[in-house]
Design an enzyme around this catalytic site. Sequence first.
Site, PDB file in Angstrom:
ATOM      1  N   PRO A  92       0.661  -1.158  -0.103  1.00 49.91           N
ATOM      2  CA  PRO A  92      -0.076   0.049  -0.146  1.00 49.91           C
ATOM      3  C   PRO A  92       1.046   1.132  -0.063  1.00 49.91           C
ATOM      4  CG  PRO A  92      -0.248  -1.183   1.928  1.00 49.91           C
ATOM      5  CD  PRO A  92       0.664  -2.089   1.388  1.00 49.91           C
ATOM      6  N   GLU A 119       2.848  -6.941   8.374  1.00 52.59           N
ATOM      7  CA  GLU A 119       3.009  -5.570   7.958  1.00 52.59           C
ATOM      8  C   GLU A 119       4.037  -5.299   6.996  1.00 52.59           C
ATOM      9  OE1 GLU A 119       1.291  -3.153   9.924  1.00 52.59           O
ATOM     10  OE2 GLU A 119       0.628  -4.870  10.506  1.00 52.59           O
ATOM     11  N   ARG A 161      -4.013  -8.994 -20.577  1.00 52.56           N
ATOM     12  CA  ARG A 161      -4.904  -8.624 -21.520  1.00 52.56           C
ATOM     13  C   ARG A 161      -4.167  -7.790 -22.773  1.00 52.56           C
ATOM     14  NH1 ARG A 161      -7.424  -3.880 -21.117  1.00 52.56           N
ATOM     15  NH2 ARG A 161      -9.372  -4.419 -22.160  1.00 52.56           N
ATOM     16  N   ASP A 176     -10.355   1.608 -24.359  1.00 50.52           N
ATOM     17  CA  ASP A 176     -10.449   1.084 -22.930  1.00 50.52           C
ATOM     18  C   ASP A 176     -10.508   2.475 -22.240  1.00 50.52           C
ATOM     19  OD1 ASP A 176     -10.249  -1.476 -23.387  1.00 50.52           O
ATOM     20  OD2 ASP A 176      -8.247  -1.535 -22.514  1.00 50.52           O
TER      21      ASP A 176
HETATM   22 CL1  6GU Z   1      -0.331  -4.020  -3.234  1.00 44.93          CL
HETATM   23  N1  6GU Z   1      -1.035  -4.552  -0.726  1.00 44.93           N
HETATM   24  C1  6GU Z   1      -1.832  -4.399   0.355  1.00 44.93           C
HETATM   25  N2  6GU Z   1      -1.542  -5.207   1.435  1.00 44.93           N
HETATM   26  N3  6GU Z   1      -2.801  -3.261   0.343  1.00 44.93           N
HETATM   27  C2  6GU Z   1      -3.036  -2.567  -0.602  1.00 44.93           C
HETATM   28  C3  6GU Z   1      -2.388  -2.674  -1.879  1.00 44.93           C
HETATM   29  C4  6GU Z   1      -1.302  -3.698  -1.880  1.00 44.93           C
HETATM   30  N4  6GU Z   1      -2.595  -1.917  -2.734  1.00 44.93           N
HETATM   31  C5  6GU Z   1      -3.603  -1.368  -2.136  1.00 44.93           C
HETATM   32  N5  6GU Z   1      -3.995  -1.628  -0.871  1.00 44.93           N
END
Ligand code: 6GU
Length: 273
Positions: A92, A119, A161, A176
């Site tokens: 994230p 984590e 794709r 797209d």
């Molecule tokens: Cl790539 N991993 C995690 N754990 N949460 C996320 C993410 C990735 N992308 C958005 N939220």
Amino acid sequence: MRIDVVTIFPEYLEPLNVSLVGKARAAGRLGVHVHDLRRWAYDRHNTVDDTPYGGGPGMVMMTGPWGAALDETLADGYEAGAHEPLLVVPTPSGRPFTQAMAVELSRRPWLVFTPARYEGIDSRVTAEYATRLPVLEVSIGDYVLAGGEAAVLVITEAVARLLPGVLGNAQSHADDSFAPGPMADLLEGPVYTKPPWWRGRGIPEVLLSGHHGRIARWRRDEALRRTVANRPDLIRRADPAAFDKKDREMLSILGWQPGPDGRFGPNPEAVTE
Ligand code: 6GU
């Protein structure tokens, strides 16, 4: 293209066997290799995580298993003739995944994914591999998942794709949402198919007219309408040179007008109810 995925949940990657990605594999366009990280654990409990230095909640994935797993995965890939690996680290805290990034990834011969649980992975792992190969930390959106496996599925489907010969129709990508080109920065509008009537609802006349110019214009207007409603940030960000006279008429109807810098924003006077 070759894809390797190292994970503590190999079964989470089962969807890579079906649908479009499955077909790309069957067609020989894509080779997917999923590896269980616990194969490289070295105590009798197959431990892959430990408590964080500095304290705090949760667990951190250990350097040892990841280092051994990546060394062997990379060596096996090179052995099999793969080259120029890109290490894709779902997190994230990564760079936002976009269609432009999907296009870039689709041009690479080899992607190695390291989806993490807990984590995240001890930071020395990416630091170490970044000295040997390019590393891309990627996030699929502004929310937190329990692990990176779902992100690997998302990224792999968006990339697969785009591989030559995977979608039947090369034109399919051109319109797209988010694809570069004349419809860049606009969402796709609504689509319809047979039957011509359903529960008292018909098809917009213009789509039955056979008039290609008018159909293209209608589709563009609907794309503008949907983008204003669902992603007004895309209109604000768009290069105003991308909007022709008819686009400007439509935007005005939708209550949007150019500001002092030429970029479009909502007209505060507009009545949009
Ligand atoms: Cl790539 N991993 C995690 N754990 N949460 C996320 C993410 C990735 N992308 C958005 N939220």
